[in-house]
Design a protein around this motif. Structure first.
Motif, mmCIF file in Angstrom:
data_model
loop_
_atom_site.group_PDB
_atom_site.id
_atom_site.type_symbol
_atom_site.label_atom_id
_atom_site.label_comp_id
_atom_site.label_asym_id
_atom_site.label_seq_id
_atom_site.Cartn_x
_atom_site.Cartn_y
_atom_site.Cartn_z
ATOM 1 N N LEU A 12 0.814 -1.217 0.000
ATOM 2 C CA LEU A 12 0.000 0.000 0.000
ATOM 3 C C LEU A 12 0.849 1.270 0.000
ATOM 4 C CD1 LEU A 12 -2.798 -1.109 2.506
ATOM 5 C CD2 LEU A 12 -3.012 -0.830 0.030
ATOM 6 N N GLY A 13 2.173 1.108 -0.015
ATOM 7 C CA GLY A 13 3.052 2.267 -0.136
ATOM 8 C C GLY A 13 3.536 2.853 1.166
ATOM 9 N N ALA A 14 3.421 2.112 2.263
ATOM 10 C CA ALA A 14 3.845 2.612 3.564
ATOM 11 C C ALA A 14 5.319 2.324 3.816
ATOM 12 C CB ALA A 14 3.002 1.985 4.671
ATOM 13 N N THR A 15 5.908 3.090 4.721
ATOM 14 C CA THR A 15 7.205 2.771 5.302
ATOM 15 C C THR A 15 6.941 1.973 6.567
ATOM 16 O OG1 THR A 15 8.265 4.762 4.435
ATOM 17 C CG2 THR A 15 9.309 3.710 6.332
ATOM 18 N N VAL A 16 7.589 0.811 6.719
ATOM 19 C CA VAL A 16 7.254 -0.096 7.810
ATOM 20 C C VAL A 16 8.450 -0.285 8.738
ATOM 21 C CG1 VAL A 16 6.259 -2.313 8.437
ATOM 22 C CG2 VAL A 16 5.689 -1.283 6.229
ATOM 23 N N ILE A 17 8.198 -0.020 10.008
ATOM 24 C CA ILE A 17 9.157 -0.277 11.088
ATOM 25 C C ILE A 17 8.629 -1.469 11.871
ATOM 26 C CG2 ILE A 17 10.263 0.664 13.160
ATOM 27 C CD1 ILE A 17 9.671 3.480 12.009
ATOM 28 N N GLY A 18 9.512 -2.402 12.197
ATOM 29 C CA GLY A 18 9.051 -3.580 12.920
ATOM 30 C C GLY A 18 9.965 -3.943 14.069
ATOM 31 N N THR A 19 9.394 -4.534 15.111
ATOM 32 C CA THR A 19 10.191 -5.007 16.234
ATOM 33 C C THR A 19 10.461 -6.502 16.086
ATOM 34 O OG1 THR A 19 8.275 -5.480 17.647
ATOM 35 C CG2 THR A 19 9.218 -3.255 17.756
ATOM 36 N N VAL A 20 11.658 -6.907 16.491
ATOM 37 C CA VAL A 20 12.091 -8.302 16.420
ATOM 38 C C VAL A 20 12.930 -8.602 17.662
ATOM 39 C CG1 VAL A 20 12.095 -8.390 13.886
ATOM 40 C CG2 VAL A 20 14.160 -7.676 15.114
ATOM 41 N N SER A 21 13.223 -9.898 17.868
ATOM 42 C CA SER A 21 14.009 -10.298 19.038
ATOM 43 C C SER A 21 15.397 -10.799 18.674
ATOM 44 C CB SER A 21 13.278 -11.388 19.815
ATOM 45 O OG SER A 21 13.070 -12.536 19.008
ATOM 46 N N SER A 22 15.724 -10.879 17.383
ATOM 47 C CA SER A 22 17.034 -11.375 16.975
ATOM 48 C C SER A 22 17.360 -10.874 15.579
ATOM 49 C CB SER A 22 17.048 -12.911 16.985
ATOM 50 O OG SER A 22 16.209 -13.419 15.955
ATOM 51 N N GLU A 23 18.634 -10.984 15.225
ATOM 52 C CA GLU A 23 19.052 -10.568 13.889
ATOM 53 C C GLU A 23 18.485 -11.500 12.828
ATOM 54 O OE1 GLU A 23 20.149 -8.689 10.724
ATOM 55 O OE2 GLU A 23 20.300 -7.837 12.737
ATOM 56 N N ALA A 24 18.320 -12.787 13.168
ATOM 57 C CA ALA A 24 17.736 -13.726 12.208
ATOM 58 C C ALA A 24 16.299 -13.331 11.880
ATOM 59 C CB ALA A 24 17.788 -15.145 12.762
ATOM 60 N N LYS A 25 15.542 -12.935 12.906
ATOM 61 C CA LYS A 25 14.165 -12.505 12.661
ATOM 62 C C LYS A 25 14.141 -11.175 11.904
ATOM 63 C CE LYS A 25 11.760 -15.030 16.286
ATOM 64 N NZ LYS A 25 10.764 -14.976 17.373
ATOM 65 N N ALA B 107 14.249 -2.493 11.181
ATOM 66 C CA ALA B 107 14.040 -3.458 12.260
ATOM 67 C C ALA B 107 14.611 -2.910 13.553
ATOM 68 C CB ALA B 107 14.697 -4.790 11.918
ATOM 69 N N ILE B 108 13.844 -3.068 14.642
ATOM 70 C CA ILE B 108 14.287 -2.674 15.975
ATOM 71 C C ILE B 108 14.328 -3.923 16.842
ATOM 72 C CG2 ILE B 108 13.765 -1.321 18.042
ATOM 73 C CD1 ILE B 108 12.157 0.581 16.217
ATOM 74 N N ASN B 109 15.504 -4.251 17.366
ATOM 75 C CA ASN B 109 15.611 -5.359 18.309
ATOM 76 C C ASN B 109 15.197 -4.835 19.680
ATOM 77 O OD1 ASN B 109 16.486 -7.338 20.190
ATOM 78 N ND2 ASN B 109 18.028 -8.082 18.743
ATOM 79 N N TYR B 110 14.008 -5.266 20.137
ATOM 80 C CA TYR B 110 13.472 -4.711 21.381
ATOM 81 C C TYR B 110 14.257 -5.174 22.609
ATOM 82 C CZ TYR B 110 11.109 -9.265 21.853
ATOM 83 O OH TYR B 110 10.842 -10.603 21.950
ATOM 84 N N ALA C 21 16.333 -10.259 9.686
ATOM 85 C CA ALA C 21 16.634 -10.587 8.292
ATOM 86 C C ALA C 21 15.411 -11.148 7.585
ATOM 87 C CB ALA C 21 17.789 -11.585 8.234
ATOM 88 N N LEU C 22 14.661 -12.018 8.264
ATOM 89 C CA LEU C 22 13.457 -12.581 7.667
ATOM 90 C C LEU C 22 12.435 -11.488 7.365
ATOM 91 C CD1 LEU C 22 11.721 -15.051 6.869
ATOM 92 C CD2 LEU C 22 10.932 -15.127 9.251
ATOM 93 N N ALA C 23 12.230 -10.582 8.323
ATOM 94 C CA ALA C 23 11.261 -9.509 8.113
ATOM 95 C C ALA C 23 11.694 -8.593 6.980
ATOM 96 C CB ALA C 23 11.072 -8.725 9.403
ATOM 97 N N ARG C 24 12.992 -8.336 6.876
ATOM 98 C CA ARG C 24 13.477 -7.502 5.771
ATOM 99 C C ARG C 24 13.236 -8.187 4.434
ATOM 100 N NH1 ARG C 24 18.235 -6.911 9.205
ATOM 101 N NH2 ARG C 24 18.139 -4.920 10.336
ATOM 102 N N GLU C 25 13.381 -9.504 4.392
ATOM 103 C CA GLU C 25 13.106 -10.252 3.159
ATOM 104 C C GLU C 25 11.655 -10.074 2.716
ATOM 105 O OE1 GLU C 25 14.095 -14.286 3.880
ATOM 106 O OE2 GLU C 25 16.242 -13.901 4.121
ATOM 107 N N HIS C 26 10.783 -9.788 3.668
ATOM 108 C CA HIS C 26 9.366 -9.597 3.370
ATOM 109 C C HIS C 26 9.007 -8.123 3.183
ATOM 110 C CE1 HIS C 26 9.256 -13.764 4.701
ATOM 111 N NE2 HIS C 26 8.045 -13.863 4.213
ATOM 112 N N GLY C 27 10.015 -7.250 3.158
ATOM 113 C CA GLY C 27 9.772 -5.851 2.843
ATOM 114 C C GLY C 27 9.960 -4.864 3.975
ATOM 115 N N LEU C 28 10.310 -5.327 5.176
ATOM 116 C CA LEU C 28 10.465 -4.414 6.308
ATOM 117 C C LEU C 28 11.557 -3.392 6.012
ATOM 118 C CD1 LEU C 28 9.428 -4.017 9.286
ATOM 119 C CD2 LEU C 28 11.539 -5.176 9.983
#
Length: 330
Positions: free
Chosen positions: A171-184, A196-199, A186-193
Motif C-alpha cells: 500500500l506504499g507505507a514505510t514499515v518499522i518492525g520489532t524483532v528479538s534477533s538478527e535472524a528474525k 528493524a528494531i531489536n526490542y 533478516a526474515l522480516a526484511r526479506e518480506h519488505g520491512l
C-alpha cells in the motif's frame, strides 16, 4: 464394513480450560451435513493465538467440550440441503467462528466456505487467510492506510507480522518492525520491512522517534499487550493511531491520560471475529486476501505438525521462538 467409517473424523478436544496439556486427541462420528451445511475434509489447519485464548478460557468457547481452531483449507466432501454454489470435490478455505478446525473433517456452514483458485495452495491459504482478513480490516476499515504513511508492526517476524509488513508495503507505507534477533530481522526484511528494531537491545519508543525525526509513526499495530502496548502508545505521533489486536503478554488497564493530553493518540481494539460475523465484510476481506496472494503476498510456514501434536504446536507458538506460521496436518 462399518457403515459410518467414512463419517469418522479425528479431532482435538478441550474438556476443560488450561494449558496445552488439555488438548486431547480423539475421534467422532459426524452426522450428515444439515441444511445450509457442507462437510469439508481438511488438508491444512492454521494455528493462531486466538486458539490459545480459546484453550485457556481467556476467550471462552460457547460450551465444553469443544474442538478449537478457526482456520483451515480442505475439500468439500458432502453437501447438505439448500446449499448452492459449491460442489463435492471443490477446494475451499475458511476463517473465523464457529470453532472446530482441529479435526480431520467437520460440518461447516456453507456461507463460511471460500472457493480457492487453482494457483493458491492449501498450505498457503491455511497460513494466511485469517491473518489476511485481519490485515484488510486494519488497513481498510480501522484506519485506511495511505501511501507515505509510517507504520509500526510489533513482532514483525511472527505469522501476523510478516503479513502486515507485506500488506503495508504493497500500500506504499514505510514499515518499522520489532524483532528479538538478527535472524528474525533478516526474515522480516526479506518480506519488505524497512527498519528493524531489536526490542531486547533498544527502547522501542526511542528507536522509533530516532527513525522518524522525533515525530513517531502514523499507525502502530500491537498484538502483544502488556508493557509492549504501553511502549507502542509512546511510539505514535500526535493524532496517530494504535490498534491492539492481541494480548500475548497480558492486559494492561489502559490509562486514558496516555491517549490525551500532549499525546492525542486514537486507540482501537478491533475484533476480527466481529468483522467476519458480517457475511459481506467476511467475503470482501477473504477476496482481498486471495487478490494479495495472486499479487505476490508470501506465506512463511515455520513448521507443519501432525494434528495429534496440537499441544506441541501451541507450546511452540507460546514460546515465541517461531518465525512465520505453524500448521497442523490432518
Amino acid at each position: 464394513m462399518d457403515k459410518d467409517i467414512n463419517n469418522k473424523a479425528g479431532q482435538i478436544v478441550i474438556h476443560a480450560y488450561g494449558d496445552a496439556s488439555v488438548l486431547e486427541h480423539g475421534s467422532v462420528i459426524l452426522p450428515p451435513p444439515g441444511g445450509g451445511e457442507i462437510r469439508v475434509r481438511h488438508t491444512a489447519i492454521g494455528v493462531n493465538f486466538v486458539d490459545i485464548y480459546h484453550r485457556s478460557g481467556l476467550y471462552p468457547l460457547p460450551a465444553l467440550p469443544a474442538v478449537p481452531g478457526v482456520e483451515a483449507a480442505g475439500v468439500v466432501e458432502a453437501i447438505g440441503p439448500g446449499v448452492q454454489g459449491l460442489a463435492v470435490g471443490q477446494r475451499i478455505a475458511y476463517a473465523g467462528p464457529p470453532a472446530g478446525a482441529y479435526s480431520t473433517a467437520r460440518n461447516l456452514p456453507a456461507e463460511k466456505a471460500i472457493a480457492l483458485p487453482d494457483e493458491v495452495a492449501d498450505d498457503t491459504v491455511a497460513a494466511l487467510l485469517l491473518r489476511g482478513i485481519t490485515a484488510h480490516m486494519l488497513f481498510q476499515h480501522v484506519r485506511p492506510l495511505r501511501a507515505g504513511d509510517t507504520v509500526l508492526v510489533q513482532a514483525a517476524a511472527g505469522g501476523l507480522g510478516l503479513v502486515l509488513v507485506q500488506w503495508a508495503k504493497a500500500l506504499g507505507a514505510t514499515v518499522i518492525g520489532t524483532v528479538s534477533s538478527e535472524a528474525k530481522a533478516a526474515l522480516a526484511r526479506e518480506h519488505g520491512l524497512d527498519h528493524a528494531i531489536n526490542y531486547r537491545e533498544h527502547a522501542v519508543p526511542d528507536a522509533v522517534r530516532a527513525l522518524t525525526a522525533g515525530r513517531g509513526v502514523d499507525y502502530a499495530i500491537d498484538g502483544i499487550g502488556g508493557q509492549t502496548l504501553v511502549d507502542t502508545l509512546r511510539a505514535v505521533r500526535a493524532f496517530g493511531m494504535v490498534a491492539s489486536v492481541g494480548q500475548v503478554s497480558g492486559e494492561v488497564p489502559l490509562d486514558l491520560s496516555m491517549l490525551g493530553g500532549g499525546h492525542n493518540v486514537a486507540f482501537a481494539r478491533p475484533s476480527m471475529f466481529g468483522m467476519v460475523a458480517d457475511a459481506g465484510l467476511y467475503r470482501e476481506a477473504a477476496q482481498a486476501t486471495l487478490a494479495r496472494l495472486k499479487g505476490g503476498l508470501r506465506a512463511t510456514v515455520a513448521q507443519v505438525l501432525p494434528l495429534a501434536q496440537a499441544a506441541e504446536a501451541h507450546r511452540r507458538l507460546e514460546d515465541g521462538a517461531n518465525s512465520g506460521a505453524i500448521l497442523l496436518r490432518p
